[in-house]
Design a protein around this motif. Structure first.
Motif, mmCIF file in Angstrom:
data_model
loop_
_atom_site.group_PDB
_atom_site.id
_atom_site.type_symbol
_atom_site.label_atom_id
_atom_site.label_comp_id
_atom_site.label_asym_id
_atom_site.label_seq_id
_atom_site.Cartn_x
_atom_site.Cartn_y
_atom_site.Cartn_z
ATOM 1 N N LYS A 228 -15.858 -75.674 18.492
ATOM 2 C CA LYS A 228 -14.585 -76.224 19.504
ATOM 3 C C LYS A 228 -14.397 -77.680 19.199
ATOM 4 C CE LYS A 228 -13.959 -72.558 23.189
ATOM 5 N NZ LYS A 228 -14.088 -72.411 24.608
ATOM 6 N N VAL A 234 -12.236 -73.104 16.319
ATOM 7 C CA VAL A 234 -12.071 -72.909 14.819
ATOM 8 C C VAL A 234 -12.756 -71.753 14.452
ATOM 9 C CG1 VAL A 234 -12.429 -73.782 12.461
ATOM 10 C CG2 VAL A 234 -11.509 -75.162 14.581
ATOM 11 N N ALA A 247 -11.078 -70.862 7.577
ATOM 12 C CA ALA A 247 -11.345 -71.386 8.896
ATOM 13 C C ALA A 247 -10.000 -71.378 9.649
ATOM 14 C CB ALA A 247 -12.025 -72.954 8.613
ATOM 15 N N LYS A 249 -7.966 -72.224 12.652
ATOM 16 C CA LYS A 249 -8.109 -73.031 13.971
ATOM 17 C C LYS A 249 -6.858 -72.361 14.894
ATOM 18 C CE LYS A 249 -8.499 -77.990 15.253
ATOM 19 N NZ LYS A 249 -8.187 -79.224 14.631
ATOM 20 N N ILE A 460 -12.788 -72.995 4.401
ATOM 21 C CA ILE A 460 -13.915 -72.941 5.090
ATOM 22 C C ILE A 460 -14.925 -73.833 4.376
ATOM 23 C CG2 ILE A 460 -14.732 -70.804 4.270
ATOM 24 C CD1 ILE A 460 -15.521 -70.199 7.329
ATOM 25 N N CYS A 461 -15.720 -74.566 5.237
ATOM 26 C CA CYS A 461 -16.706 -75.264 4.635
ATOM 27 C C CYS A 461 -18.150 -74.852 5.447
ATOM 28 C CB CYS A 461 -16.708 -76.579 4.633
ATOM 29 S SG CYS A 461 -15.438 -77.130 3.635
ATOM 30 N N ASN A 518 -16.644 -85.422 10.453
ATOM 31 C CA ASN A 518 -15.414 -84.886 10.025
ATOM 32 C C ASN A 518 -15.513 -84.708 8.460
ATOM 33 O OD1 ASN A 518 -14.230 -84.499 12.209
ATOM 34 N ND2 ASN A 518 -13.268 -86.203 12.488
ATOM 35 N N PHE A 520 -16.707 -82.595 5.594
ATOM 36 C CA PHE A 520 -17.251 -81.173 5.197
ATOM 37 C C PHE A 520 -17.963 -81.245 3.827
ATOM 38 C CE2 PHE A 520 -14.019 -80.863 8.524
ATOM 39 C CZ PHE A 520 -14.569 -79.855 9.539
ATOM 40 N N ASP A 551 -10.236 -82.646 9.665
ATOM 41 C CA ASP A 551 -9.684 -83.182 10.944
ATOM 42 C C ASP A 551 -8.702 -84.206 11.082
ATOM 43 O OD1 ASP A 551 -9.337 -83.251 13.850
ATOM 44 O OD2 ASP A 551 -11.423 -83.785 14.157
HETATM 45 N N1 LIG Z 1 -12.479 -76.086 7.599
HETATM 46 C C1 LIG Z 1 -13.510 -76.067 8.276
HETATM 47 N N2 LIG Z 1 -14.664 -75.355 8.055
HETATM 48 C C2 LIG Z 1 -15.685 -75.017 8.684
HETATM 49 N N3 LIG Z 1 -15.842 -75.555 9.906
HETATM 50 C C3 LIG Z 1 -14.753 -76.476 10.554
HETATM 51 C C4 LIG Z 1 -13.544 -76.414 9.469
HETATM 52 N N4 LIG Z 1 -12.951 -77.234 10.626
HETATM 53 C C5 LIG Z 1 -13.220 -77.315 11.640
HETATM 54 N N5 LIG Z 1 -14.630 -76.670 11.672
HETATM 55 C C6 LIG Z 1 -15.366 -76.904 12.794
HETATM 56 O O1 LIG Z 1 -14.921 -76.410 13.956
HETATM 57 C C7 LIG Z 1 -15.283 -77.109 15.060
HETATM 58 C C8 LIG Z 1 -13.988 -77.704 15.725
HETATM 59 O O2 LIG Z 1 -13.370 -78.457 14.995
HETATM 60 P P1 LIG Z 1 -12.014 -79.389 15.222
HETATM 61 O O3 LIG Z 1 -11.520 -80.027 13.977
HETATM 62 O O4 LIG Z 1 -11.018 -78.463 15.912
HETATM 63 O O5 LIG Z 1 -12.487 -80.336 16.429
HETATM 64 P P2 LIG Z 1 -13.540 -81.578 16.418
HETATM 65 O O6 LIG Z 1 -13.400 -82.360 15.346
HETATM 66 O O7 LIG Z 1 -14.787 -80.951 16.799
HETATM 67 O O8 LIG Z 1 -13.015 -82.403 17.696
HETATM 68 P P3 LIG Z 1 -11.348 -82.883 18.014
HETATM 69 O O9 LIG Z 1 -10.509 -81.629 17.935
HETATM 70 O O10 LIG Z 1 -11.431 -83.339 19.226
HETATM 71 O O11 LIG Z 1 -11.181 -83.754 16.757
HETATM 72 C C9 LIG Z 1 -15.998 -78.204 14.514
HETATM 73 O O12 LIG Z 1 -17.292 -78.104 14.817
HETATM 74 C C10 LIG Z 1 -15.938 -78.214 12.945
HETATM 75 O O13 LIG Z 1 -17.063 -78.661 12.148
#
Ligand SMILES: Nc1ncnc2c1ncn2[C@@H]1O[C@H](COP(=O)(O)OP(=O)(O)OP(=O)(O)O)[C@@H](O)[C@H]1O
Length: 724
Positions: A228, A234, A247, A249, A460-461, A518, A520, A551
């Motif tokens: 989150k 996500v 992934a 969001k 997705i990572c 941020n 991955f 991100d």
């Molecule tokens: N492409 C992806 N593959 C795997 N995990 C992801 C991916 N994008 C985001 N996540 C995971 O989902 C979670 C939420 O990501 P998100 O980018 O929404 O927020 P954040 O970076 O934790 O915070 P903020 O929204 O404040 O920047 C994180 O733990 C992130 O590691």
């Protein structure tokens, strides 16, 4: 129910004082835009006189933009040309006060939904036309060539579709044109009669969601939540058509208190980027969360549906308010930090006090290579053993602080420091226009949460660099061997650097939130350019990973003037000027040099394992003040110098990503390595050497521990003996 409504376009109905929604929004607009924003006010006045205020006007303008967009696509099949055509027409309409800027650019996502919805509506209208031959010819109501009547499907009459309120003669709009046909969709509140066609029963909710229901539910199987964030959650979801995991969001728009421009800016940035070291974006779409729920067993009742339809209007109103608000930049990432009462920042358990801009550390005075400004490609690379003088200075600075590990020193602040260093969690906020707007929006939206949801589909990572570093630091004992640094972590850094360079150089953007979380790590089946080999504990094996930057929630254009004076980013990684919300020189301008600073911190974290989070907090705190651990400088002088250069307090003294890459290339061409892994042959040799070094070091440590334990046992036995 939808009806074509011409009465909305008469002067009388535009200026109807009983239309409280128009009054409200115009009042609010007047409040939001201060007197110096006269252009905007003029536009509002023009809109008032043209009747384009209120809910009808908002939907009308979105619809108008959507129709124009479709129209331009029909005229110009080439996407770039059609976009230009659309832009030109919108500019013209903007000048006439008919459309605002946000309908052209910011709300393009919403416009897409309207476009899709309009296509569905068109299809259904055609069906209706085919099914029902009784629909009258609208031209039959023309008087002197000017239609005065509404074309509607109001369900109450089969033959007369005219407006009851407007039977006066021809009128002219504010532009002096005779009242031409400008259809607007309005939703009537009259009770629905039985026997209406599907089209007649359509509400705005149906409209925004064509009858296929939720794309997410129809096309994906949701597996698990990946995490989150500040904006939304996500999820790992499998696409039923291609069978691949993505992934996805989900951002529930009405729940988000941040400006919508911010949310949409993430997808705008992602959509532009295409690089092996940047997370791949596949697309985004809007839908009603109601539909997403439906599949999980929720039943959609009429009451809920009506409520949602009302929320749609409120949301669009809310979106517009937000977009016009001067606090568009109101999102803050507050990881690991909280604001303390006197302006310091709590980092983990420890408090970090940022040096004021004037308190430039020695490292910031010049580049690590001794020159204040470094020409590209002419940078001499010092031998690894030679540590630049200022780093010795910095480390000796550290040794003066015996209390380093137990408490963090407080640096005296300049008078404006606490004001400028205002990043952090809860803080007392002035009652601003935004607060008022939000209070109003909250009262409109009420406690209901379901509304439009934005879905963003990405690659997705399986893990992030933060996960890996945590795991590595937990498992490793002591410093990394030179071999591991050279073959794994420096090349990993180079890949991240290449990704950031692409974002900077090719797209003129600034990420503004570079940090291990941020970055991955995409596990790939075999070696490939830019990939590094890592031991992944979760997989219990050595794997190849490709680092990818993700991100882009804070990403903006380089040089963009930041409207918020408050700090943004993550306290431990953000450049001082980013935290202060100001550049050292003056204005708050987003700068790519801020990303270089964050990369400097990241590089240190890659090369130096921490045994506890307290140690990490202390070391990163010291690093931000220009202090590196003595042992690190002694072992990795070259890397230490690079880090200090990137962490120069003044942005102008930091290198650009291009400088760093060119320097690495220059070293490479001089048959050396800086950020790349050594050639395989050398690597094998150095692996052996590295492993031998590592074993020797551990042997020495064990020997020392052995001696210490022996003497302890001796002491105890002596003591015991005496006791005996
Ligand atoms: N492409 C992806 N593959 C795997 N995990 C992801 C991916 N994008 C985001 N996540 C995971 O989902 C979670 C939420 O990501 P998100 O980018 O929404 O927020 P954040 O970076 O934790 O915070 P903020 O929204 O404040 O920047 C994180 O733990 C992130 O590691």
């Amino acid at each position: 129910m939808l009806k074509w409504n011409h009465e909305a376009f008469t002067e009388e109905s535009f200026l109807d004082p009983s239309d409280t929604s128009s009054d409200d929004s115009s009042d609010q607009s007047q409040e939001d835009f201060s007197s110096d924003d006269t252009d905007r006010l003029k536009q509002i006045e023009r809109r008032q006189s043209s009747g384009l205020t209120g809910e009808t006007g908002k939907h009308g303008r979105l619809l108008l933009a959507a129709l124009l967009d479709t129209y331009c696509e029909l005229y110009e099949t080439e996407p770039a040309q059609s976009k230009k055509l659309f832009y030109l027409i919108c500019r013209q309409l903007k000048g006439m006060g008919i459309l605002d800027e946000e309908y052209i650019e910011e709300l393009s996502g919403v416009r897409e939904t309207y476009k899709r919805a309009f296509k569905t509506l068109m299809g259904q209208a055609k069906e209706l036309l085919e099914d029902d031959g009784d629909i009258p010819d609208p031209m039959a109501h023309h008087v002197d060539g000017v239609s005065r009547r509404a074309i509607g499907w109001d369900g109450d009459t089969t033959t007369d579709y005219s407006s009851s309120s407007d039977d006066s003669g021809d009128s002219e709009d504010h532009l002096g044109h005779s009242s031409f046909e400008r259809p607007v969709f309005t939703r009537t509140t009259t009770p629905k009669s039985p026997g209406l066609t599907h089209l007649e029963r359509m509400t705005l909710s149906d409209w925004l969601l064509p009858d296929k229901g939720s794309r997410y539910c129809n096309e994906f199987t949701e597996a698990a939540m990946l995490g989150k964030g500040g904006f939304g959650s996500v999820w790992r979801a499998k696409n039923l058509l291609d069978g691949r995991d993505y992934a996805v969001k989900k951002i529930i728009l009405a729940q988000n208190k941040v400006a919508y421009s911010k949310i949409f800016s993430e997808i705008k940035c992602l959509a532009k980027l295409d690089h092996p070291h940047v997370i791949r974006y596949y697309g985004s779409w809007l839908e009603h969360s109601e539909f997403a729920k439906k599949k999980k067993g929720h039943t959609r009742n009429k009451e809920k549906k009506r409520h949602l339809a009302a929320l749609d209007e409120q949301l669009l109103f809310h979106m517009e308010e937000e977009l016009s608000d001067d606090e568009r930049e109101d999102n803050h990432h507050h990881e690991e930090e909280e604001e303390d009462t006197d302006g310091g920042v709590v980092f983990g358990d420890e408090e970090i006090h940022e040096s004021p801009a004037t308190d430039t550390p020695p490292s910031a005075q010049s580049s690590p290579w001794g020159a204040s400004s470094i020409p590209r490609l002419s940078i001499p690379v010092p031998p690894s053993s030679s540590v630049p003088a200022h780093i010795h200075l910095s480390t000796s600075h550290k040794s003066n602080k015996s209390s380093l590990s137990s408490s963090v020193e407080t640096i005296p602040r300049s008078p404006d420091f606490s004001a400028s260093f205002s990043i952090g969690g809860p803080r007392p906020r002035p009652v601003s226009t935004l607060a008022k707007t939000r209070a109003r929006a909250a009262s409109l939206i009420g406690s209901t949460t379901t509304c439009l949801t934005l879905f963003i589909q990405m690659h997705i990572c399986t893990l992030t660099l933060a996960d890996h570093l945590m795991e590595r630091d937990y498992l490793s004992s002591g410093p990394l061997s030179t071999h591991v640094i050279q073959s794994t972590y420096l090349p990993l850094f180079r890949s991240v650097l290449e990704g950031v360079h692409y974002v900077h150089h090719d797209h003129g953007l600034v990420h503004r939130d570079i940090k291990p979380k941020n970055v991955f790590l995409d596990v790939i089946p075999r070696e490939r350019s830019g990939a590094v080999e890592l031991y992944v504990h979760k997989l219990q094996r050595q794997v190849w990973v490709l680092p990818k930057i993700g991100d882009f929630g804070l990403c903006v254009e380089d040089g963009q003037k930041m409207r918020s004076k408050r700090g943004e980013g993550t306290a431990a990684y953000a450049a001082p000027e980013q935290l202060n919300g100001k550049l050292v020189e003056g204005d708050a301008i987003a700068s790519q040099k801020a990303d270089v600073y964050s990369l400097g911190i990241l590089l240190f974290e890659l090369l130096h394992p921490f045994s506890t989070s307290m140690e990490r907090a202390n070391m990163l705190h010291n690093l931000r003040r220009g202090v590196l651990p003595e042992a690190f400088c002694a072992a990795h002088g070259r890397e230490a110098a690079l880090i200090m250069w990137m962490l120069s307090h003044q942005p102008s003294k930091r290198p650009t990503c291009q400088d760093l890459l060119e320097m690495d290339d220059a070293v490479m061409s001089a048959s050396g390595t800086l950020l790349r892994s050594p050639p395989r042959k050398e690597r094998e040799g150095s692996r052996e050497n590295g492993e031998v070094d590592e074993l020797r070091r551990r042997l020495v440590e064990m020997e020392m521990e052995n001696r210490r334990l022996r003497s302890l046992v001796g002491e105890l036995q002596g003591g015991d003996g005496r006791q005996r």
